[in-house]
Write a protein that holds these residues in place. Structure first.
Motif: not given
Length: 99
Positions: A30-46
């Motif tokens: 939608n906006c073209g932004n990259v959300n750096a928090e998405d990386i942390l969510h992927i790395i830390e998924v339980k």
């Protein structure tokens, strides 16, 4: 260390490593932004237990992330270093010249 490279490409790398369906997408459609928090969510998924609740352990441990990094990223780095350290041998005189 678990990643070394273009920050925008990092999200694609981690999505690919976790086999996500939209792995090629790095920015918000939608906006073209990259959300750096998405990386942390992927790395830390339980890990999800049989009841559907998140456990305490990560699906991919820090050691496993590092192993992936070593296997996929470090060979690229060593090739780059070889190119930088191996200089061609240059003769002072051309082959067909007379001194």
């Amino acid at each position: 260390m678990i990643y070394d490279g273009d920050p925008v490409e990092a999200l694609v790398y981690f999505k690919t490593e976790t086999s996500q369906a939209n792995a090629a997408e790095s920015e918000c459609p939608n906006c073209g932004n990259v959300n750096a928090e998405d990386i942390l969510h992927i790395i830390e998924v339980k890990v999800i237990d049989n009841s559907g609740y998140a456990g305490k352990e990560r699906q991919i441990s820090p050691d496993e992330w590092y192993d992936k990094y070593r296997k996929k990223m470090m060979p690229l780095m060593s090739v780059s270093r070889e190119k930088l350290t191996c200089l061609p041998v240059i003769s002072r005189f051309p082959k067909n010249s007379t001194r």
